[in-house]
Design a protein around this motif. Structure first.
Motif, PDB file in Angstrom:
ATOM      1  N   MET A   1       0.812  -1.386  -0.257  1.00 35.04           N
ATOM      2  CA  MET A   1       0.002  -0.011   0.327  1.00 35.04           C
ATOM      3  C   MET A   1       0.754   1.637  -0.446  1.00 35.04           C
ATOM      4  O   MET A   1       1.874   1.445   0.831  1.00 35.04           O
ATOM      5  CB  MET A   1      -0.807   0.111   1.590  1.00 35.04           C
ATOM      6  N   HIS A   2       0.529   2.348  -0.763  1.00 33.76           N
ATOM      7  CA  HIS A   2       1.401   3.602  -0.837  1.00 33.76           C
ATOM      8  C   HIS A   2       1.417   3.957   0.940  1.00 33.76           C
ATOM      9  O   HIS A   2      -0.352   4.400   1.338  1.00 33.76           O
ATOM     10  CB  HIS A   2       0.487   4.480  -1.555  1.00 33.76           C
ATOM     11  N   VAL A   3       1.816   4.853   0.473  1.00 38.37           N
ATOM     12  CA  VAL A   3       2.433   5.918   2.261  1.00 38.37           C
ATOM     13  C   VAL A   3       1.496   6.990   1.997  1.00 38.37           C
ATOM     14  O   VAL A   3       0.211   7.385   3.193  1.00 38.37           O
ATOM     15  CB  VAL A   3       3.041   5.481   2.962  1.00 38.37           C
ATOM     16  N   VAL A   4       1.670   7.539   0.858  1.00 37.19           N
ATOM     17  CA  VAL A   4       1.709   8.741   0.412  1.00 37.19           C
ATOM     18  C   VAL A   4       1.207   8.533  -0.670  1.00 37.19           C
ATOM     19  O   VAL A   4       1.753   7.996  -2.097  1.00 37.19           O
ATOM     20  CB  VAL A   4       2.332   9.469   0.127  1.00 37.19           C
ATOM     21  N   ASN A   5      -0.470   9.054  -1.523  1.00 34.68           N
ATOM     22  CA  ASN A   5      -0.558   9.482  -2.311  1.00 34.68           C
ATOM     23  C   ASN A   5      -1.426  11.036  -1.880  1.00 34.68           C
ATOM     24  O   ASN A   5      -2.397  11.234  -2.146  1.00 34.68           O
ATOM     25  CB  ASN A   5      -1.384   8.516  -2.185  1.00 34.68           C
ATOM     26  N   VAL A   6      -0.479  10.606  -4.216  1.00 30.44           N
ATOM     27  CA  VAL A   6      -0.893  12.366  -4.658  1.00 30.44           C
ATOM     28  C   VAL A   6      -1.396  12.448  -5.528  1.00 30.44           C
ATOM     29  O   VAL A   6      -1.264  11.705  -6.813  1.00 30.44           O
ATOM     30  CB  VAL A   6      -0.094  13.457  -4.256  1.00 30.44           C
ATOM     31  N   GLN A   7      -2.871  12.494  -5.897  1.00 27.66           N
ATOM     32  CA  GLN A   7      -3.565  12.877  -7.242  1.00 27.66           C
ATOM     33  C   GLN A   7      -3.652  14.446  -7.298  1.00 27.66           C
ATOM     34  O   GLN A   7      -4.624  14.593  -7.478  1.00 27.66           O
ATOM     35  CB  GLN A   7      -4.043  11.756  -7.606  1.00 27.66           C
ATOM     36  N   GLY A   8      -3.193  14.414  -8.919  1.00 26.32           N
ATOM     37  CA  GLY A   8      -3.965  15.613  -9.758  1.00 26.32           C
ATOM     38  C   GLY A   8      -4.109  16.265  -9.025  1.00 26.32           C
ATOM     39  O   GLY A   8      -4.853  17.918  -8.558  1.00 26.32           O
ATOM     40  N   LEU A   9      -2.851  17.331  -7.933  1.00 28.76           N
ATOM     41  CA  LEU A   9      -3.148  18.349  -6.853  1.00 28.76           C
ATOM     42  C   LEU A   9      -2.306  19.326  -8.087  1.00 28.76           C
ATOM     43  O   LEU A   9      -1.483  19.986  -9.059  1.00 28.76           O
ATOM     44  CB  LEU A   9      -1.986  17.880  -5.931  1.00 28.76           C
ATOM     45  N   ARG A  10      -3.165  20.406  -7.374  1.00 29.07           N
ATOM     46  CA  ARG A  10      -3.263  21.747  -7.913  1.00 29.07           C
ATOM     47  C   ARG A  10      -3.308  22.623  -6.882  1.00 29.07           C
ATOM     48  O   ARG A  10      -4.042  22.555  -5.852  1.00 29.07           O
ATOM     49  CB  ARG A  10      -4.189  21.706  -8.839  1.00 29.07           C
ATOM     50  N   LYS A  11      -2.523  23.710  -6.700  1.00 24.82           N
ATOM     51  CA  LYS A  11      -3.012  25.275  -5.629  1.00 24.82           C
ATOM     52  C   LYS A  11      -2.525  26.081  -6.336  1.00 24.82           C
ATOM     53  O   LYS A  11      -0.937  26.537  -7.496  1.00 24.82           O
ATOM     54  CB  LYS A  11      -1.191  24.870  -4.782  1.00 24.82           C
ATOM     55  N   THR A  12      -2.911  26.871  -6.622  1.00 23.47           N
ATOM     56  CA  THR A  12      -2.303  28.128  -6.647  1.00 23.47           C
ATOM     57  C   THR A  12      -2.670  30.249  -5.511  1.00 23.47           C
ATOM     58  O   THR A  12      -3.556  29.800  -5.180  1.00 23.47           O
ATOM     59  CB  THR A  12      -3.632  28.815  -7.985  1.00 23.47           C
ATOM     60  N   TYR A  13      -1.613  30.539  -5.678  1.00 27.21           N
ATOM     61  CA  TYR A  13      -1.666  31.937  -5.359  1.00 27.21           C
ATOM     62  C   TYR A  13      -2.081  33.160  -5.906  1.00 27.21           C
ATOM     63  O   TYR A  13      -1.099  33.366  -7.254  1.00 27.21           O
ATOM     64  CB  TYR A  13      -0.339  31.861  -4.932  1.00 27.21           C
ATOM     65  N   GLY A  14      -3.081  33.115  -5.765  1.00 28.29           N
ATOM     66  CA  GLY A  14      -3.336  34.717  -6.647  1.00 28.29           C
ATOM     67  C   GLY A  14      -3.381  33.490  -8.273  1.00 28.29           C
ATOM     68  O   GLY A  14      -4.506  32.899  -8.299  1.00 28.29           O
ATOM     69  N   THR A  15      -2.899  34.255  -8.848  1.00 28.32           N
ATOM     70  CA  THR A  15      -2.522  33.698 -10.369  1.00 28.32           C
ATOM     71  C   THR A  15      -1.570  33.053 -10.921  1.00 28.32           C
ATOM     72  O   THR A  15      -1.510  32.273 -11.343  1.00 28.32           O
ATOM     73  CB  THR A  15      -2.303  34.924 -11.509  1.00 28.32           C
ATOM     74  N   VAL A  16      -0.771  32.523  -9.889  1.00 25.37           N
ATOM     75  CA  VAL A  16       0.537  31.769  -9.709  1.00 25.37           C
ATOM     76  C   VAL A  16       0.005  30.827  -9.398  1.00 25.37           C
ATOM     77  O   VAL A  16      -0.517  30.349  -8.707  1.00 25.37           O
ATOM     78  CB  VAL A  16       1.538  32.258  -8.732  1.00 25.37           C
ATOM     79  N   LYS A  17       0.558  29.387 -10.263  1.00 26.20           N
ATOM     80  CA  LYS A  17      -0.013  28.524 -10.250  1.00 26.20           C
ATOM     81  C   LYS A  17       1.045  27.594  -9.784  1.00 26.20           C
ATOM     82  O   LYS A  17       2.033  27.567 -10.330  1.00 26.20           O
ATOM     83  CB  LYS A  17      -0.091  27.257 -11.523  1.00 26.20           C
ATOM     84  N   ALA A  18       1.188  27.472  -8.347  1.00 23.21           N
ATOM     85  CA  ALA A  18       2.265  27.207  -8.070  1.00 23.21           C
ATOM     86  C   ALA A  18       2.413  25.186  -8.397  1.00 23.21           C
ATOM     87  O   ALA A  18       3.573  25.277  -8.123  1.00 23.21           O
ATOM     88  CB  ALA A  18       2.370  27.422  -6.196  1.00 23.21           C
ATOM     89  N   VAL A  19       1.851  24.908  -8.000  1.00 24.50           N
ATOM     90  CA  VAL A  19       1.321  23.105  -7.995  1.00 24.50           C
ATOM     91  C   VAL A  19       0.100  22.804  -8.898  1.00 24.50           C
ATOM     92  O   VAL A  19      -0.641  23.750  -8.675  1.00 24.50           O
ATOM     93  CB  VAL A  19       1.300  22.125  -6.943  1.00 24.50           C
TER      94      VAL A  19
END
Lengths: 306, 247
Positions: free
Chosen positions: A1-19
């Protein structure tokens, strides 16, 4: 089993797409490294995974737990070292350790951690008076007090002198040997090569390479480069006799032999000996993650940092 | 030990290791009391309604202590904890980071009580300080002044984006109140236009209120003071909850 699983993570600060759409998973008891230049989105990613930031899109689980929903339950089982954290003025090492111990149900006695990380003699010192390396050791101690199954280390070795950095590497390997899973971020390629079972290279918020260091290097089709100096003209002989060689470059008496195959070094050396060709400065340079980054982005990590 | 108790104990130790907090909450008010006491004594003065100078300045200095802890110590510490990502480090643990804010409020309250106690003890021992009012109105007034000053402090902590801004805001609010509210210099000796201006400062109402109940006046006569202080508390409490950011 995966301990950490990240799918399609997106994070924007204002207009900056950080992730911008990062997916990866971390297996149990491995050291996984998120690698990339400053500002690539590594810290945002790790802080989202640790539940310190709300995410715009995607899904994250750590030990099967959604970090945004069950923060307290999660933090009983993970340990975190954050980038650029400082502590209260005039707080002493033992007070900070005692304070963090009181947060957990079943903490590791901090005295044993201080001893293990050679910090016992600093027990009574003010945290603000510690050296950079000692502060980072204290950060790991605080992250370990919860006896975590997963430990997050964000730029642990940034700003440390080479000796302290080596010491940190040894500690991280110990964490793995104890059966803990480590997710770290770094912008030092050689650190990732040395420590990580698997890596993800992040650039401008997206993951541009993912896998073991070997896999990542191979997937880029990078070649091993053998160099030596010889006065005789043997370029054609090399190509004729060693089929694994892809290319031979000659500049005056300096040869560069390119190949996808690591084993070609022995053949080149044998050929030179066999033909009694006088050569010197024989060297082999296997492609590393710096070459991968250059290949994939057209920039070096250092260029980006400037 | 319980995390909550542990944070408070550690934060209390840290507050006591901070020279400025200790100096301004203890040494400064007590020193002022000793200085002015040695100049004027505590004999009854006709123009002060028959009360001694110290009987009137001791409650004013208590307000000074509340202003120091509430308007300087509390907001500056909290703003610094946020700027240096100390609050964030606590967020990365199983405890609720609001615990550290609560601890800050509590240790500053304790500091306030200790600073006032020092004034009382020194005043009583050296100048035979008298309390003419009764216990409950005085306690109520102290409580009201404290919560209104602390709520202003929390607004400063909440709206400041960094430690420098918190320092500037805190000084802008603290120093006029310190010198014009009557906490340090009796408002009675100020020119009219200054004392009129002083009415806009919340601490002026605190000093008026506490002096009145200290010298035996009724809470009912201080309706305006109570209204202003309660209003300040309500508005600032709401504002600080709205404005507060963890990083």
């Amino acid at each position: 089993m995966h301990v950490v699983n990240v799918q399609g993570l997106r994070k924007t600060y204002g207009t900056v797409k950080a992730v911008d759409g990062v997916s990866f998973s971390v297996d149990s008891q491995e050291v996984f490294g998120l690698l990339g230049p400053n500002g690539a989105g590594k810290t945002t990613t790790i802080e989202c995974i640790a539940g310190l930031r709300t995410i715009d899109e995607g899904s994250i689980t750590v030990l099967g737990i959604d970090p945004s929903r069950q923060r307290k339950a999660l933090y009983q089982r993970i340990g975190v070292q954050l980038q650029e954290t400082s502590f209260q003025d005039k707080i002493r090492v033992y007070e900070l350790c005692g304070l963090f111990s009181s947060f957990y149900r079943d903490p590791i006695p901090y005295e044993s951690l201080l001893a293990r990380f050679s910090m016992m003699e600093k027990n009574n010192a003010y945290v603000q008076n510690l050296s950079g390396g000692q502060k980072q050791r204290l950060s790991i101690i605080l992250a370990l007090i919860s006896n975590p199954e997963v430990i997050f280390l964000d730029e642990l070795t940034t700003g440390l002198d080479p000796q302290s950095r080596r010491a940190m590497w040894a500690y991280i390997q110990q964490l793995k040997q104890e059966g803990r899973t480590v997710l770290l971020t770094t912008h030092y390629m050689e650190e990732a090569e040395y420590l990580c079972d698997r890596i993800g290279i992040i650039d401008r918020g997206t993951m541009i390479a993912y896998g073991t260091v070997e896999e990542v290097i191979q997937s880029c089709g990078l070649q091993t480069k053998i160099t030596f100096e010889a006065s005789e003209d043997i370029a054609d002989v090399l190509i004729d006799r060693i089929p694994e060689i892809a290319e031979v470059q000659r500049a005056e008496n300096r040869y560069s032999v390119m190949s996808h195959n690591d084993g070609v070094l022995g053949k080149v050396a044998y050929l030179l000996e066999d033909r009694k060709i006088r050569y010197q400065k024989l060297d082999v340079r296997r492609p590393n993650l710096d070459d991968v980054f250059l290949q994939l982005t057209g920039r070096t990590i250092e260029e980006h940092d400037k | 030990m319980n995390a909550w108790v542990m944070i408070s104990v550690v934060e209390f130790k840290l507050l006591f290791r901070n020279f400025y907090s200790v100096f301004f909450a203890f040494a400064f008010p007590v020193g002022m009391l000793l200085l002015f006491g040695s100049i004027y004594g505590n004999e009854p003065v006709e123009s002060f309604g028959g009360f001694g100078t110290i009987d009137l300045t001791a409650p004013a200095y208590m307000c000074m202590v509340i202003a120091v802890t509430g308007l300087m110590s509390l907001p500056l510490t909290v703003a610094q904890y946020r700027e240096r990502k100390i609050l964030k480090r606590f967020m990365a643990s199983p405890i609720n980071p609001s615990r550290i804010l609560t601890a800050q409020v509590i240790v500053n309250l304790i500091m306030t009580v200790m600073g006032m106690a020092a004034l009382l003890i020194v005043g009583a021992l050296v100048f035979r300080l008298q309390v003419y009012g009764s216990f409950w109105p005085i306690l109520f007034s102290l409580f009201l002044i404290t919560i209104s000053m602390f709520s202003i402090g929390l607004v400063i902590a909440g709206v400041s984006s960094n430690g420098r801004m918190a320092t500037v805001l805190s000084y802008l609010i603290y120093f006029p109140m310190l010198f014009l509210s009557g906490a340090t210099i009796p408002i009675e000796i100020m020119p009219d236009h200054v004392s009129h201006f002083a009415k806009v400062l919340p601490l002026t109402h605190g000093v008026e209120l506490l002096k009145r109940v200290w010298t035996g006046g009724a809470l009912a006569d201080s309706f305006q003071n109570i209204l202003v202080l309660s209003g300040v508390f309500l508005v600032c409490a709401l504002l600080s909850v709205k404005a507060f950011r963890w990083e």
